[in-house]
Design a protein around this motif. Structure first.
Motif, PDB file in Angstrom:
ATOM      1  N   VAL A 198       0.854  -1.192   0.000  1.00  0.00           N
ATOM      2  CA  VAL A 198       0.000   0.000   0.000  1.00  0.00           C
ATOM      3  C   VAL A 198       0.885   1.236   0.000  1.00  0.00           C
ATOM      4  N   PHE A 199       0.493   2.236  -0.782  1.00  0.00           N
ATOM      5  CA  PHE A 199       1.230   3.493  -0.882  1.00  0.00           C
ATOM      6  C   PHE A 199       0.261   4.638  -0.619  1.00  0.00           C
ATOM      7  N   VAL A 200       0.706   5.618   0.164  1.00  0.00           N
ATOM      8  CA  VAL A 200      -0.175   6.715   0.574  1.00  0.00           C
ATOM      9  C   VAL A 200       0.520   8.052   0.294  1.00  0.00           C
ATOM     10  N   TRP A 201      -0.240   8.959  -0.316  1.00  0.00           N
ATOM     11  CA  TRP A 201       0.238  10.323  -0.549  1.00  0.00           C
ATOM     12  C   TRP A 201      -0.742  11.322   0.053  1.00  0.00           C
ATOM     13  N   GLN A 202      -0.223  12.437   0.513  1.00  0.00           N
ATOM     14  CA  GLN A 202      -1.059  13.556   0.905  1.00  0.00           C
ATOM     15  C   GLN A 202      -1.271  14.439  -0.321  1.00  0.00           C
ATOM     16  N   ARG A 234      -2.962  24.082  -8.081  1.00  0.00           N
ATOM     17  CA  ARG A 234      -2.336  22.869  -8.620  1.00  0.00           C
ATOM     18  C   ARG A 234      -2.152  21.859  -7.492  1.00  0.00           C
ATOM     19  N   THR A 235      -2.462  20.619  -7.792  1.00  0.00           N
ATOM     20  CA  THR A 235      -2.331  19.562  -6.788  1.00  0.00           C
ATOM     21  C   THR A 235      -0.901  19.072  -6.717  1.00  0.00           C
ATOM     22  N   GLN A 236      -0.382  18.962  -5.509  1.00  0.00           N
ATOM     23  CA  GLN A 236       0.906  18.320  -5.273  1.00  0.00           C
ATOM     24  C   GLN A 236       0.678  17.068  -4.441  1.00  0.00           C
ATOM     25  N   LEU A 237       1.487  16.043  -4.683  1.00  0.00           N
ATOM     26  CA  LEU A 237       1.378  14.779  -3.963  1.00  0.00           C
ATOM     27  C   LEU A 237       2.623  14.587  -3.109  1.00  0.00           C
ATOM     28  N   VAL A 238       2.419  14.520  -1.812  1.00  0.00           N
ATOM     29  CA  VAL A 238       3.522  14.379  -0.869  1.00  0.00           C
ATOM     30  C   VAL A 238       3.470  12.981  -0.262  1.00  0.00           C
ATOM     31  N   PRO A 239       4.523  12.181  -0.384  1.00  0.00           N
ATOM     32  CA  PRO A 239       4.497  10.828   0.161  1.00  0.00           C
ATOM     33  C   PRO A 239       4.283  10.823   1.677  1.00  0.00           C
ATOM     34  N   VAL A 240       3.391   9.955   2.131  1.00  0.00           N
ATOM     35  CA  VAL A 240       3.113   9.803   3.557  1.00  0.00           C
ATOM     36  C   VAL A 240       3.725   8.514   4.081  1.00  0.00           C
ATOM     37  N   THR A 241       3.368   7.394   3.468  1.00  0.00           N
ATOM     38  CA  THR A 241       3.901   6.113   3.926  1.00  0.00           C
ATOM     39  C   THR A 241       3.684   5.066   2.848  1.00  0.00           C
ATOM     40  N   HIS A 242       4.390   3.958   2.986  1.00  0.00           N
ATOM     41  CA  HIS A 242       4.108   2.763   2.196  1.00  0.00           C
ATOM     42  C   HIS A 242       4.466   1.567   3.069  1.00  0.00           C
ATOM     43  N   PHE A 243       3.709   0.477   2.892  1.00  0.00           N
ATOM     44  CA  PHE A 243       3.930  -0.684   3.757  1.00  0.00           C
ATOM     45  C   PHE A 243       3.367  -1.937   3.108  1.00  0.00           C
ATOM     46  N   SER A 244       3.867  -3.073   3.565  1.00  0.00           N
ATOM     47  CA  SER A 244       3.357  -4.357   3.108  1.00  0.00           C
ATOM     48  C   SER A 244       2.109  -4.700   3.907  1.00  0.00           C
ATOM     49  N   ALA A 245       0.973  -4.822   3.222  1.00  0.00           N
ATOM     50  CA  ALA A 245      -0.298  -5.080   3.902  1.00  0.00           C
ATOM     51  C   ALA A 245      -0.703  -6.548   3.832  1.00  0.00           C
ATOM     52  N   LYS A 305       6.703   4.705   8.580  1.00  0.00           N
ATOM     53  CA  LYS A 305       6.059   3.721   9.442  1.00  0.00           C
ATOM     54  C   LYS A 305       4.748   3.295   8.797  1.00  0.00           C
ATOM     55  N   PRO A 306       4.398   2.022   8.918  1.00  0.00           N
ATOM     56  CA  PRO A 306       3.120   1.577   8.346  1.00  0.00           C
ATOM     57  C   PRO A 306       1.943   2.087   9.154  1.00  0.00           C
ATOM     58  N   TYR A 307       0.788   2.145   8.522  1.00  0.00           N
ATOM     59  CA  TYR A 307      -0.429   2.410   9.281  1.00  0.00           C
ATOM     60  C   TYR A 307      -0.643   1.269  10.274  1.00  0.00           C
ATOM     61  N   PRO A 308      -1.097   1.571  11.494  1.00  0.00           N
ATOM     62  CA  PRO A 308      -1.365   0.509  12.467  1.00  0.00           C
ATOM     63  C   PRO A 308      -2.513  -0.389  11.993  1.00  0.00           C
ATOM     64  N   LEU A 309      -2.350  -1.695  12.188  1.00  0.00           N
ATOM     65  CA  LEU A 309      -3.384  -2.651  11.814  1.00  0.00           C
ATOM     66  C   LEU A 309      -4.439  -2.711  12.914  1.00  0.00           C
TER      67      LEU A 309
END
Length: 368
Positions: free
Chosen positions: A183-187, A194-205, A299-303
């Motif tokens: 999983v990949f997450v951007w803000q 104009r939209t900008q995409l800022v990386p938040v996190t990525h993790f193995s789900a 860090k991954p999102y908490p499960l």
């Protein structure tokens, strides 16, 4: 009908359910093909069913089993469908490599955008001015409807098919999931229109394919469905990695505003897997060369929960309006209603005699 819940799949039927009782209240035959995706219009009047080459539009409140309209123009399976907030237009993605915008009343194609690889999913940004799609070649693209072009291209993981995308109801986050179980997450930030995409996190789900990723309406939960027979619920938390330096951040933006994912660098063309011939990209596809960004390890999102009990692949899911419940659709023929607080199945929908691969739910109040 205050709650609209429907499922479909490989048995060529669309089934409407009484959500609380689990009773199937109506069955529509879809003889042309399996149904790949379902979407209910915001006003609860229409159901769009995406199949092989076509999307059929049904009147939810009518007993007429025939579609009101058939949208023809794709040459492959239609993999994603979404409605404009007022139902004026609809967007679809297809294995034919295109994303198309349709005028809902007439069924005519207004625009068509080319991915150059089978498109797996598409969503509409809450601002109704951008659509976001993903493809088998590993790309996520943001299409600017005002500029009529691709404003951003992201390649989260080289040569790994991006199976699903979801955007937050408040426009704050974009999430994508791929066939490697990641999983990949951007803000999403809007500056100078104009939209900008800022990386938040990525993790193995998951250790297997992720088939669907979905943010809850309150943007506090993220659901993932997988070939590993589970669905998982993740807490949307503030887990941002160490931000890149100003210098590297600025270098990640090309002159045309295309952002390359810091999760994986890429060149000026999209890598395509061996099953699909790549098409050379051009300016309208938004392929702009730019350098990658190196950020701190996120860090991954908490499960929060692992929803177990499915016997086969979990293909699709839908949150209730209050984000307290989740409906899942599975190859084991069943759809299930989960209470997320207790992580228990409180209703199972039995009736499909082949895999249930898509679900749509609209339980918003009529005053919405």
């Amino acid at each position: 009908m205050s709650v609209i819940l429907c499922t479909a799949g490989y048995d060529h039927t669309i089934r409407f359910w009484e959500a609380l009782s689990g009773i199937c209240s109506r069955t529509i035959q879809h003889p042309d093909s399996q149904v790949n995706r379902l979407c209910i219009s915001p006003d609860k009047r229409f159901l769009a069913a995406a199949g092989h080459h076509t999307v059929k539009l049904y009147d939810i409140k009518s007993t007429n089993p025939n579609p009101l309209l058939t949208f023809e123009g794709h040459t492959g399976n239609v993999t994603g469908v979404a409605f404009h907030c007022e139902g004026k237009w609809m967007v679809t993605s297809s294995e034919d490599g295109t994303v198309k915008i349709w005028e809902t009343r007439s069924g005519t194609i207004q625009r068509s955008y080319n991915h150059g690889s089978a498109a797996n999913d598409v969503v509409i940004h809450p601002n109704q001015g951008e659509i976001i799609s993903c493809d088998r070649g590993g790309s996520v693209r943001v299409w600017d409807l005002a500029e009529n072009n691709c404003s951003h291209q992201l390649i989260p993981e080289e040569d790994v098919s991006v199976s699903s995308v979801t955007v937050a109801s408040d426009g704050s986050l974009l999430c994508a999931a791929n066939n490697a179980g990641n999983v990949f997450v951007w803000q999403l930030l809007t500056t100078y229109e104009r939209t900008q995409l800022v990386p938040v996190t990525h993790f193995s789900a998951h250790k297997e394919y992720i088939t669907r990723v979905l943010l809850s309406p309150d943007v506090k939960k993220l659901a993932t469905c997988s070939a590993d027979h589970t669905a998982k619920i993740w807490e949307v938390a503030n887990v941002a990695a160490t931000p890149p330096s100003d210098e590297s951040s600025s270098s990640s933006l090309s002159a045309a505003g295309a952002v390359v994912s810091p999760f994986m660098s890429n060149g000026t063309t999209t890598s395509i897997n061996g099953h699909h011939d790549p098409e050379k990209t051009n300016g309208t596809d938004g392929s702009n060369g730019s350098s990658s960004v190196t950020a701190g390890e996120p860090k991954p999102y908490p499960l929060e929960a692992t929803l177990t009990g499915h016997q086969r692949w979990v293909w699709d899911c839908a949150f209730s309006a209050d984000s307290a419940y989740l409906v899942t659709a599975c190859s084991d023929h069943y759809a299930r209603l989960w209470e997320l607080h207790s992580q228990q199945v409180i209703r199972q929908y039995n009736g499909h005699h082949r895999g249930a691969v898509c679900v749509a739910l609209n339980d918003y109040s009529e005053a919405r």
